[in-house]
Design an enzyme around this catalytic site. Structure first.
Site, PDB file in Angstrom:
ATOM      1  N   CYS A   2     -30.778  69.139  19.494  1.00 37.79           N
ATOM      2  CA  CYS A   2     -30.403  69.784  20.763  1.00 37.79           C
ATOM      3  C   CYS A   2     -31.284  70.979  21.129  1.00 37.79           C
ATOM      4  CB  CYS A   2     -28.991  70.293  20.686  1.00 37.79           C
ATOM      5  SG  CYS A   2     -27.806  69.181  19.972  1.00 37.79           S
ATOM      6  N   ARG A  27     -37.718  67.692  20.547  1.00 39.18           N
ATOM      7  CA  ARG A  27     -36.761  67.931  19.473  1.00 39.18           C
ATOM      8  C   ARG A  27     -35.894  66.700  19.182  1.00 39.18           C
ATOM      9  NH1 ARG A  27     -36.201  73.640  18.993  1.00 39.18           N
ATOM     10  NH2 ARG A  27     -34.064  73.599  18.275  1.00 39.18           N
ATOM     11  N   TRP A  74     -28.176  66.101  21.129  1.00 38.05           N
ATOM     12  CA  TRP A  74     -28.336  65.093  20.075  1.00 38.05           C
ATOM     13  C   TRP A  74     -26.947  64.938  19.469  1.00 38.05           C
ATOM     14  CZ3 TRP A  74     -27.899  64.691  14.668  1.00 38.05           C
ATOM     15  CH2 TRP A  74     -28.594  63.632  14.081  1.00 38.05           C
ATOM     16  N   ASN A 100     -25.701  74.459  20.684  1.00 39.25           N
ATOM     17  CA  ASN A 100     -26.367  73.737  19.592  1.00 39.25           C
ATOM     18  C   ASN A 100     -25.650  74.108  18.310  1.00 39.25           C
ATOM     19  OD1 ASN A 100     -28.263  73.069  21.459  1.00 39.25           O
ATOM     20  ND2 ASN A 100     -29.944  74.210  20.518  1.00 39.25           N
ATOM     21  N   GLY A 101     -25.524  73.161  17.395  1.00 33.38           N
ATOM     22  CA  GLY A 101     -24.892  73.464  16.112  1.00 33.38           C
ATOM     23  C   GLY A 101     -23.594  72.710  15.973  1.00 33.38           C
ATOM     24  N   GLU A 481     -44.468  59.255   1.576  1.00 32.87           N
ATOM     25  CA  GLU A 481     -44.785  59.713   2.932  1.00 32.87           C
ATOM     26  C   GLU A 481     -45.222  58.528   3.815  1.00 32.87           C
ATOM     27  OE1 GLU A 481     -44.156  62.098   4.678  1.00 32.87           O
ATOM     28  OE2 GLU A 481     -45.628  62.167   6.268  1.00 32.87           O
ATOM     29  N   LYS A 485     -43.216  57.211   7.286  1.00 36.79           N
ATOM     30  CA  LYS A 485     -43.822  57.080   8.627  1.00 36.79           C
ATOM     31  C   LYS A 485     -43.449  55.737   9.242  1.00 36.79           C
ATOM     32  CE  LYS A 485     -44.411  60.381   8.433  1.00 36.79           C
ATOM     33  NZ  LYS A 485     -44.244  61.771   8.733  1.00 36.79           N
ATOM     34  N   GLU A 488     -39.692  55.577  10.230  1.00 37.51           N
ATOM     35  CA  GLU A 488     -39.204  56.375  11.353  1.00 37.51           C
ATOM     36  C   GLU A 488     -39.805  55.992  12.690  1.00 37.51           C
ATOM     37  OE1 GLU A 488     -41.680  60.319   9.908  1.00 37.51           O
ATOM     38  OE2 GLU A 488     -39.904  60.583  11.125  1.00 37.51           O
ATOM     39  N   HIS A 504     -39.025  47.650 -13.312  1.00 37.81           N
ATOM     40  CA  HIS A 504     -37.676  48.038 -13.756  1.00 37.81           C
ATOM     41  C   HIS A 504     -36.618  47.677 -12.716  1.00 37.81           C
ATOM     42  CE1 HIS A 504     -39.352  49.952 -17.252  1.00 37.81           C
ATOM     43  NE2 HIS A 504     -40.243  50.539 -16.481  1.00 37.81           N
ATOM     44  N   LYS A 603     -36.624  66.553  16.013  1.00 36.05           N
ATOM     45  CA  LYS A 603     -37.758  67.279  15.446  1.00 36.05           C
ATOM     46  C   LYS A 603     -37.289  68.472  14.613  1.00 36.05           C
ATOM     47  CE  LYS A 603     -42.164  68.049  14.982  1.00 36.05           C
ATOM     48  NZ  LYS A 603     -42.838  67.119  14.056  1.00 36.05           N
TER      49      LYS A 603
HETATM   50  C1  F6R Z   1     -40.810  63.107   9.126  1.00 33.55           C
HETATM   51  C2  F6R Z   1     -40.279  64.362   9.615  1.00 33.55           C
HETATM   52  C3  F6R Z   1     -39.092  64.936   8.936  1.00 33.55           C
HETATM   53  C4  F6R Z   1     -39.325  66.439   8.685  1.00 33.55           C
HETATM   54  C5  F6R Z   1     -38.058  67.074   8.115  1.00 33.55           C
HETATM   55  C6  F6R Z   1     -38.266  68.530   7.764  1.00 33.55           C
HETATM   56  O1  F6R Z   1     -41.925  62.723   9.848  1.00 33.55           O
HETATM   57  O2  F6R Z   1     -40.772  64.917  10.553  1.00 33.55           O
HETATM   58  O3  F6R Z   1     -38.807  64.278   7.748  1.00 33.55           O
HETATM   59  O4  F6R Z   1     -40.399  66.583   7.809  1.00 33.55           O
HETATM   60  O5  F6R Z   1     -37.022  66.965   9.063  1.00 33.55           O
HETATM   61  O6  F6R Z   1     -38.646  69.263   8.865  1.00 33.55           O
HETATM   62  P1  F6R Z   1     -39.349  70.668   8.709  1.00 33.55           P
HETATM   63  O7  F6R Z   1     -40.664  70.471   8.072  1.00 33.55           O
HETATM   64  O8  F6R Z   1     -39.460  71.187  10.105  1.00 33.55           O
HETATM   65  O9  F6R Z   1     -38.425  71.494   7.853  1.00 33.55           O
END
Ligand code: F6R
Length: 608
Positions: A2, A27, A74, A100-101, A481, A485, A488, A504, A603
């Site tokens: 949000c 976001r 959100w 927000n929250g 990682e 990617k 998501e 295993h 985000k």
């Molecule tokens: C993946 C991604 C999330 C963030 C996670 C932590 O591409 O963007 O997994 O890495 O939400 O966010 P930050 O780094 O802002 O604490």
């Protein structure tokens, strides 16, 4: 997650507010709404979906407001519907607020209000705040807000307007970011100062339980005890107003292509070749403090946790310090053992991740000093940490983290160098490491120049529904990682796994419908990795390997290969990651997924 935006001043409130709201779209959200005052009455509009839908509705209905608050929601409490979208009003529509929250005690407050006859129309915790404040209001809105927040449990950033006070916005923040922008006879309120960077860089951050009464020419701030306080504003020099995609189709692709520059910026003036060590001007821990560190605790979530995990291999190997890497949401409920010799490193792109901030508060309450590695100046994490190192990656708008990851790994590599040189690493080893780091930007560019090859392979495999990303040693966190990617942005089931662990259990899943992305750019474990790939091949698995370009021995085993330039094992993760980012991007594009704002994701993850 949000985003809140509000405006009071002589400009067109709707235009400024919708522009601000659009700059918060990154976001992640599912509905949007705006409210303001016109001729002494609250007026509002809400729409499910993009801000563009709200914009259309605002134009269609010729909405005109004297001041405005708005939000991208959100969903947490209640489905994605127009009724649940913000702003929320009280029954008599005297006030409107955005939030927000999460209000943790909303159920109990709602019941108490219902017993007094208040009728609710939404499923949200936010409507409870609106009704609560209205029920406490007796002519003094500030007092009603102050009383209400005394009853709220949880985290909240709130912006509120009341029809009896048409020249002010009230803002409250508690464990959720909210920043006031001070302009020339105008003021802004936002979850992120980038949203008003076009207008002003003069800001005041609201801290826990602080309330602001915001007028165009004046801002009054009250602390948790309800006493007026004086807060100095700050000038955010590096706030970027430019958020365009340039020539790229998506922010995510633009940010992938920005990585040579991001790595250069992360390295700039942060090393001494003469001394073979790293230098961080902004690090305000003394040499003595750093030398006294006996162990390291890394706290982070998601991609930042992957960067931290990768760094744990580096730090143990080079600085010979034991490292514990914790996912913040797990760590915060552990009653952790934190000894006096522990250096805590919190990693976060946004600096607003609720779990990481909570974990930091937990270690600080135990007396630890915290070093933040962050991309966002002035963020909550940076304000609460004892010292910070910035990524200097520029704003990351794509929800999926790309350039922040490579910048984090670059900064963590430099930090490792600094700690290692204080301990066992020789000057010449340090110099060699710096030379390898300096080659990285060109090596990343080398891979980016071959994006078309990666795109072609991504198209070949885009219809697969099951992917394994396998690696050993530094390539294990890299595999996590890479798989993240793909999950998501392409919405495909992908597992990052240590290659040696496959036998295993997970090897049971291998058949010809599964693609293994084999991260083979680790010299130390290369031969072992080859054996693991033979096991995959023996079970008809398809293999796409990412391998250094001097390594030809895989050609007969794998189905396809993507080459990366040679580097030392410690830095190959950065190069392999660029490939996995591009691969995920092109698979997502081929599958028609929404790339910059993937479904269900946000985000800044500002709730637990
Ligand atoms: C993946 C991604 C999330 C963030 C996670 C932590 O591409 O963007 O997994 O890495 O939400 O966010 P930050 O780094 O802002 O604490």
């Amino acid at each position: 997650m949000c985003g809140i935006f509000g405006y009071i001043g002589s400009k067109n409130s709707i235009k400024v507010t919708l522009q601000g709201l659009k700059r918060l779209e990154y976001r992640g959200y599912d509905s949007a709404g705006i409210a303001g005052i016109k001729n002494g009455k609250i007026v509002y509009r809400k729409e499910v979906g993009k801000v563009a839908n709200l914009e259309e509705e605002v134009e269609r209905s010729h909405l005109d407001l004297e001041l405005a608050i708005a939000q991208t929601r959100w969903a947490t409490h209640g489905k994605v519907t127009q009724v649940n979208a913000h702003p929320h009003l009280d029954t008599h529509q005297t006030l409107a607020l955005v939030h927000n929250g999460i209000i943790e005690n909303h159920d109990i407050l709602k019941r108490q209000l219902q017993e007094k006859g208040v009728k609710f129309i939404s499923d949200t915790d936010t409507e409870v705040i609106a009704q609560l404040i209205a029920s406490l209001y007796q002519g003094d809105i500030l007092q009603a807000v102050q009383q209400a927040i005394g009853l709220l449990k949880g985290s909240y950033a709130i912006a509120l307007i009341h029809q009896d006070f048409p020249n002010q916005i009230i803002a409250v923040a508690h464990e959720a970011p909210l920043v006031i922008g001070i302009g020339n006879h105008e003021a802004f309120i936002s979850s992120d100062p980038h949203a008003f960077a076009f207008h002003t860089r003069q800001v005041i951050y609201l801290m826990n339980a602080e309330i602001a009464v915001i007028k165009a020419d004046q801002q009054e701030i009250y602390n948790a005890d309800q006493d007026p306080i004086v807060k100095e504003s700050q000038w955010l020099e590096k706030l970027s107003a430019d958020q365009s995609k340039g020539e790229f189709e998506h922010y995510t692709l633009k940010e992938i292509f920005e990585q040579p520059q991001a790595i250069r910026s992360a390295l700039l003036a942060r090393f001494s070749l003469d001394q073979g060590t790293a230098v961080f001007d902004e690090l305000n821990f003394s040499q003595l403090n750093l030398m006294a560190a006996e162990r390291i605790l890394i706290l982070a979530c998601g991609t930042s946790w992957h960067a931290g995990y990768l760094a744990s291999y580096l730090l143990e190997d080079k600085a010979r310090l034991p490292v514990q890497v914790e996912i913040s949401s797990e760590f915060r409920y552990k009653n952790p053992v934190v000894s006096s010799g522990t250096l805590v490193i919190a990693i976060s792109q946004s600096g607003e991740t609720a779990d990481t901030i909570a974990a930091v508060r937990e270690v600080k309450s135990k007396g630890s000093q915290v070093l933040a590695i962050c991309n966002v100046q002035g963020s909550t994490l940076v304000r609460e940490a004892d010292s910070s190192i910035f990524l200097r990656a520029g704003a990351e708008i794509g929800v999926c983290s790309t350039k922040a990851f490579t910048s984090q790994v670059t900064v963590l590599s430099l930090l490792t160098l600094l700690l290692a040189r204080m301990r066992h690493m020789s000057k010449s080893e340090g110099q060699e490491f710096i030379h390898a780091l300096l080659k990285l930007p060109d090596q990343v560019q080398w891979i980016l120049d071959k994006a078309a090859t990666i795109e072609a392979l991504a198209k070949r495999y885009a219809h697969y529904e099951h992917f394994f990303y396998l690696g050993r040693h530094f390539m294990y966190p890299t595999s996590l990682e890479g798989a993240l990617k793909l999950k998501e942005i392409a919405y495909v089931n992908a597992n990052g796994y240590p290659a040696g662990e496959m036998k295993h259990g997970p090897i049971a899943l291998i058949d010809k419908s599964c693609l293994t992305v084999a991260l083979c750019a680790n010299q130390l474990t290369f031969d072992k990795m080859v054996s693991n790939l033979m096991e995959i091949k023996a079970r008809d698995g398809q293999i796409l390997s990412i391998v250094e370009d001097n390594q030809t021995s895989l050609e007969k085993i794998v189905d396809d290969q993507i080459l990366i330039p040679d580097t030392i094992d410690e830095l190959a993760a950065i190069l392999a990651t660029i490939v996995t980012q591009l691969f995920a991007y092109y698979v997502a594009k081929e599958r028609g997924a929404e790339i910059d704002q993937p479904r269900n994701l946000a985000k800044s993850v500002t709730v637990e």
